[in-house]
Enzyme design. Structure first.
Site, PDB file in Angstrom:
ATOM      1  N   SER A 256     -44.538   2.068 -17.522  1.00 29.55           N
ATOM      2  CA  SER A 256     -45.068   1.315 -16.383  1.00 29.55           C
ATOM      3  C   SER A 256     -43.933   0.637 -15.626  1.00 29.55           C
ATOM      4  O   SER A 256     -43.260  -0.259 -16.140  1.00 29.55           O
ATOM      5  CB  SER A 256     -46.068   0.269 -16.870  1.00 29.55           C
ATOM      6  OG  SER A 256     -46.319  -0.642 -15.831  1.00 29.55           O
TER       7      SER A 256
ATOM      8  N   HIS B 135     -45.867   5.464 -14.518  1.00 27.48           N
ATOM      9  CA  HIS B 135     -47.113   4.726 -14.285  1.00 27.48           C
ATOM     10  C   HIS B 135     -46.893   3.663 -13.208  1.00 27.48           C
ATOM     11  O   HIS B 135     -45.999   2.829 -13.310  1.00 27.48           O
ATOM     12  CB  HIS B 135     -47.531   4.068 -15.604  1.00 27.48           C
ATOM     13  CG  HIS B 135     -48.851   3.370 -15.582  1.00 27.48           C
ATOM     14  ND1 HIS B 135     -50.056   4.030 -15.777  1.00 27.48           N
ATOM     15  CD2 HIS B 135     -49.173   2.069 -15.398  1.00 27.48           C
ATOM     16  CE1 HIS B 135     -51.055   3.156 -15.736  1.00 27.48           C
ATOM     17  NE2 HIS B 135     -50.545   1.952 -15.491  1.00 27.48           N
TER      18      HIS B 135
ATOM     19  N   ASP C 222     -48.585   0.631 -11.186  1.00 25.99           N
ATOM     20  CA  ASP C 222     -49.677  -0.351 -11.194  1.00 25.99           C
ATOM     21  C   ASP C 222     -49.850  -0.970  -9.813  1.00 25.99           C
ATOM     22  O   ASP C 222     -49.073  -1.837  -9.416  1.00 25.99           O
ATOM     23  CB  ASP C 222     -49.358  -1.459 -12.202  1.00 25.99           C
ATOM     24  CG  ASP C 222     -49.524  -0.993 -13.631  1.00 25.99           C
ATOM     25  OD1 ASP C 222     -50.618  -0.505 -13.970  1.00 25.99           O
ATOM     26  OD2 ASP C 222     -48.558  -1.112 -14.409  1.00 25.99           O
TER      27      ASP C 222
ATOM     28  N   MET D  25     -51.769  -3.375  -7.468  1.00 27.43           N
ATOM     29  CA  MET D  25     -52.659  -4.545  -7.576  1.00 27.43           C
ATOM     30  C   MET D  25     -52.784  -5.237  -6.225  1.00 27.43           C
ATOM     31  O   MET D  25     -51.790  -5.383  -5.512  1.00 27.43           O
ATOM     32  CB  MET D  25     -52.087  -5.549  -8.582  1.00 27.43           C
ATOM     33  CG  MET D  25     -51.842  -4.962  -9.951  1.00 27.43           C
ATOM     34  SD  MET D  25     -51.359  -6.223 -11.120  1.00 27.43           S
ATOM     35  CE  MET D  25     -50.892  -5.206 -12.537  1.00 27.43           C
TER      36      MET D  25
ATOM     37  N   HIS E   4     -52.320   3.831 -11.149  1.00 27.69           N
ATOM     38  CA  HIS E   4     -53.407   3.001 -11.686  1.00 27.69           C
ATOM     39  C   HIS E   4     -53.799   1.993 -10.606  1.00 27.69           C
ATOM     40  O   HIS E   4     -53.046   1.061 -10.328  1.00 27.69           O
ATOM     41  CB  HIS E   4     -52.877   2.304 -12.958  1.00 27.69           C
ATOM     42  CG  HIS E   4     -53.848   1.393 -13.617  1.00 27.69           C
ATOM     43  ND1 HIS E   4     -53.485   0.544 -14.643  1.00 27.69           N
ATOM     44  CD2 HIS E   4     -55.188   1.185 -13.421  1.00 27.69           C
ATOM     45  CE1 HIS E   4     -54.547  -0.140 -15.048  1.00 27.69           C
ATOM     46  NE2 HIS E   4     -55.581   0.216 -14.318  1.00 27.69           N
TER      47      HIS E   4
ATOM     48  N   MET F 100     -55.605  -0.987  -9.324  1.00 29.84           N
ATOM     49  CA  MET F 100     -56.329  -2.217  -9.674  1.00 29.84           C
ATOM     50  C   MET F 100     -56.617  -2.931  -8.364  1.00 29.84           C
ATOM     51  O   MET F 100     -56.042  -3.974  -8.044  1.00 29.84           O
ATOM     52  CB  MET F 100     -55.485  -3.063 -10.624  1.00 29.84           C
ATOM     53  CG  MET F 100     -55.503  -2.514 -12.045  1.00 29.84           C
ATOM     54  SD  MET F 100     -54.099  -3.070 -13.003  1.00 29.84           S
ATOM     55  CE  MET F 100     -52.873  -1.905 -12.419  1.00 29.84           C
TER      56      MET F 100
ATOM     57  N   MET G 124     -58.202   0.056 -21.093  1.00 33.80           N
ATOM     58  CA  MET G 124     -57.316  -1.111 -20.964  1.00 33.80           C
ATOM     59  C   MET G 124     -57.388  -1.944 -22.235  1.00 33.80           C
ATOM     60  O   MET G 124     -58.470  -2.356 -22.655  1.00 33.80           O
ATOM     61  CB  MET G 124     -57.749  -1.993 -19.782  1.00 33.80           C
ATOM     62  CG  MET G 124     -57.587  -1.373 -18.407  1.00 33.80           C
ATOM     63  SD  MET G 124     -55.905  -0.864 -18.021  1.00 33.80           S
ATOM     64  CE  MET G 124     -54.993  -2.402 -18.179  1.00 33.80           C
TER      65      MET G 124
ATOM     66  N   GLY H 242     -53.467  -7.004 -14.855  1.00 37.33           N
ATOM     67  CA  GLY H 242     -52.849  -7.984 -13.959  1.00 37.33           C
ATOM     68  C   GLY H 242     -51.373  -8.198 -14.238  1.00 37.33           C
ATOM     69  O   GLY H 242     -50.601  -8.444 -13.316  1.00 37.33           O
ATOM     70  N   PHE H 243     -50.981  -8.076 -15.498  1.00 37.82           N
ATOM     71  CA  PHE H 243     -49.597  -8.433 -15.836  1.00 37.82           C
ATOM     72  C   PHE H 243     -49.051  -7.558 -16.953  1.00 37.82           C
ATOM     73  O   PHE H 243     -49.803  -7.071 -17.786  1.00 37.82           O
ATOM     74  CB  PHE H 243     -49.530  -9.909 -16.278  1.00 37.82           C
ATOM     75  CG  PHE H 243     -50.138 -10.833 -15.270  1.00 37.82           C
ATOM     76  CD1 PHE H 243     -49.405 -11.306 -14.193  1.00 37.82           C
ATOM     77  CD2 PHE H 243     -51.481 -11.177 -15.370  1.00 37.82           C
ATOM     78  CE1 PHE H 243     -49.993 -12.128 -13.234  1.00 37.82           C
ATOM     79  CE2 PHE H 243     -52.081 -12.001 -14.418  1.00 37.82           C
ATOM     80  CZ  PHE H 243     -51.332 -12.478 -13.345  1.00 37.82           C
TER      81      PHE H 243
ATOM     82  N   GLY I 164     -46.515  -7.279 -20.334  1.00 37.19           N
ATOM     83  CA  GLY I 164     -46.089  -8.178 -21.417  1.00 37.19           C
ATOM     84  C   GLY I 164     -47.192  -9.004 -22.066  1.00 37.19           C
ATOM     85  O   GLY I 164     -46.920  -9.998 -22.717  1.00 37.19           O
TER      86      GLY I 164
ATOM     87  N   ASP J 292     -53.628   1.527 -22.071  1.00 34.67           N
ATOM     88  CA  ASP J 292     -52.709   0.722 -21.256  1.00 34.67           C
ATOM     89  C   ASP J 292     -52.851  -0.749 -21.599  1.00 34.67           C
ATOM     90  O   ASP J 292     -53.935  -1.321 -21.469  1.00 34.67           O
ATOM     91  CB  ASP J 292     -53.063   0.970 -19.773  1.00 34.67           C
ATOM     92  CG  ASP J 292     -52.126   0.279 -18.805  1.00 34.67           C
ATOM     93  OD1 ASP J 292     -51.120  -0.306 -19.239  1.00 34.67           O
ATOM     94  OD2 ASP J 292     -52.416   0.342 -17.584  1.00 34.67           O
ATOM     95  N   GLY J 293     -51.735  -1.361 -22.006  1.00 34.92           N
ATOM     96  CA  GLY J 293     -51.711  -2.802 -22.234  1.00 34.92           C
ATOM     97  C   GLY J 293     -51.277  -3.171 -23.641  1.00 34.92           C
ATOM     98  O   GLY J 293     -51.966  -2.862 -24.610  1.00 34.92           O
ATOM     99  N   GLY J 294     -50.098  -3.776 -23.738  1.00 29.87           N
ATOM    100  CA  GLY J 294     -49.621  -4.254 -25.036  1.00 29.87           C
ATOM    101  C   GLY J 294     -49.276  -3.144 -26.013  1.00 29.87           C
ATOM    102  O   GLY J 294     -49.276  -3.359 -27.228  1.00 29.87           O
TER     103      GLY J 294
ATOM    104  N   GLY K 217     -45.124  -0.673 -20.716  1.00 33.74           N
ATOM    105  CA  GLY K 217     -44.284  -1.401 -19.767  1.00 33.74           C
ATOM    106  C   GLY K 217     -43.131  -2.085 -20.463  1.00 33.74           C
ATOM    107  O   GLY K 217     -42.045  -1.520 -20.631  1.00 33.74           O
TER     108      GLY K 217
HETATM  109  C1  DX5 Z   1     -51.547  -4.242 -16.709  1.00 30.07           C
HETATM  110  C2  DX5 Z   1     -51.018  -2.925 -16.255  1.00 30.07           C
HETATM  111  C3  DX5 Z   1     -50.161  -2.264 -17.268  1.00 30.07           C
HETATM  112  C4  DX5 Z   1     -48.925  -3.028 -17.644  1.00 30.07           C
HETATM  113  C5  DX5 Z   1     -48.551  -2.610 -19.003  1.00 30.07           C
HETATM  114  O1  DX5 Z   1     -52.403  -4.717 -15.758  1.00 30.07           O
HETATM  115  O2  DX5 Z   1     -52.067  -2.042 -15.925  1.00 30.07           O
HETATM  116  O3  DX5 Z   1     -49.843  -0.932 -16.893  1.00 30.07           O
HETATM  117  O4  DX5 Z   1     -47.855  -2.820 -16.768  1.00 30.07           O
HETATM  118  O5  DX5 Z   1     -47.505  -3.401 -19.451  1.00 30.07           O
HETATM  119  P1  DX5 Z   1     -47.293  -3.700 -20.973  1.00 30.07           P
HETATM  120  O6  DX5 Z   1     -47.072  -2.384 -21.671  1.00 30.07           O
HETATM  121  O7  DX5 Z   1     -46.075  -4.564 -20.981  1.00 30.07           O
HETATM  122  O8  DX5 Z   1     -48.513  -4.398 -21.486  1.00 30.07           O
HETATM  123 ZN    ZN Z   2     -51.529   0.106 -15.684  1.00 28.35          ZN
END
Ligand code: DX5
Ligand code: ZN
Length: 215
Positions: free
Chosen positions: A7, A30, A32, A34, A63, A65, A134, A139-140, A142, A172-174, A194
């Site tokens: 990401s 990827h 993102d 937003m 992606h 959002m 997800m 949104g973020f 990390g 996706d996420g963490g 990410g």
């Molecule tokens: C969150 C995004 C993710 C994010 C993943 O809203 O959709 O793609 O960048 O980042 P990590 O892998 O750090 O959670």
């Molecule tokens: Zn994403």
């Protein structure tokens, strides 16, 4: 083989080309997008896609959002998206939108927020090229992995096998080297990562380790 989609949100934007060079062994890039409305953050849009489309990058995994994604999907496809993921929570006429994406031979994925149950997708699963589960609230980068949300990968994998469907499962996420084995075991095919990639000292090694994971 497991696919990795780094990401770009976690990359250092001051040195984007260098960042892209670090992830050449991944499968997708990827993006993102937003809008500050569907999610409480604003990132990037067409100018970045347009710039990436001009250089030799990995296939773009976009992606969205954003609220009302049907207003903008065509432009994302014009800029070379290979995959487009739209949130089920953001679109009223999902089937129509998916058909539009597929009519341009772009892969249509539907994203589920952590609170959205798998059965919300039931009637649309046969149309999908993939589901993006997800495992953080979007949104973020990390944020901490929500393991309860990851259970949905397992559910979607067994539905896929029971019904003989072929949609891919992205998560996706963490996702990092600690959480990746679990989601792979549950049935994930594409891992979006990410911070675990761009904030690591050796992105290449992280990608390699994830791609070696076996179900
Ligand atoms: C969150 C995004 C993710 C994010 C993943 O809203 O959709 O793609 O960048 O980042 P990590 O892998 O750090 O959670
Ligand atoms: Zn994403």
């Amino acid at each position: 083989m497991i696919k990795v989609s780094p990401s770009i949100l976690a990359a250092n934007f001051l040195n984007l080309q260098q960042e892209l060079d670090k992830i050449k062994t991944a499968d997708y890039l990827h993006i993102d997008v937003m809008d500050g409305h569907f999610v409480p953050n604003i990132t990037f849009g067409f100018p970045l896609l347009e710039a990436l489309n001009r250089v030799d990058t990995l296939p773009l995994d976009v992606h969205l959002m954003i609220s009302d994604p049907s207003r903008y999907v065509d432009r994302f496809m014009d800029f070379g998206a290979r995959i487009i993921a739209v949130h089920i929570e953001a679109e009223t006429h999902l089937h129509r939108l998916l058909e539009r994406i597929k009519s341009r031979s772009v892969e249509a994925f539907v994203a589920l927020n952590p609170h959205t149950p798998v059965n919300a997708l039931e009637s649309i699963l046969p149309f999908l090229d993939g589901v993006l589960v997800m495992t953080v609230n979007p949104g973020f980068t990390g944020q901490k992995f929500i393991s309860l949300a990851a259970e949905k990968i397992r559910q979607l994998d067994s539905i896929r096998r029971e019904k003989g469907l072929s949609y891919q499962l992205a998560v996706d996420g963490g996702i990092n080297l600690n959480t990746a084995p679990t989601v792979v075991e549950y049935g994930a095919d594409i891992l979006v990562m990410g911070a675990a990639i761009f904030r690591s000292d050796s992105p290449k090694e992280v990608i390699e380790k994830v791609k070696e994971l076996k179900r």
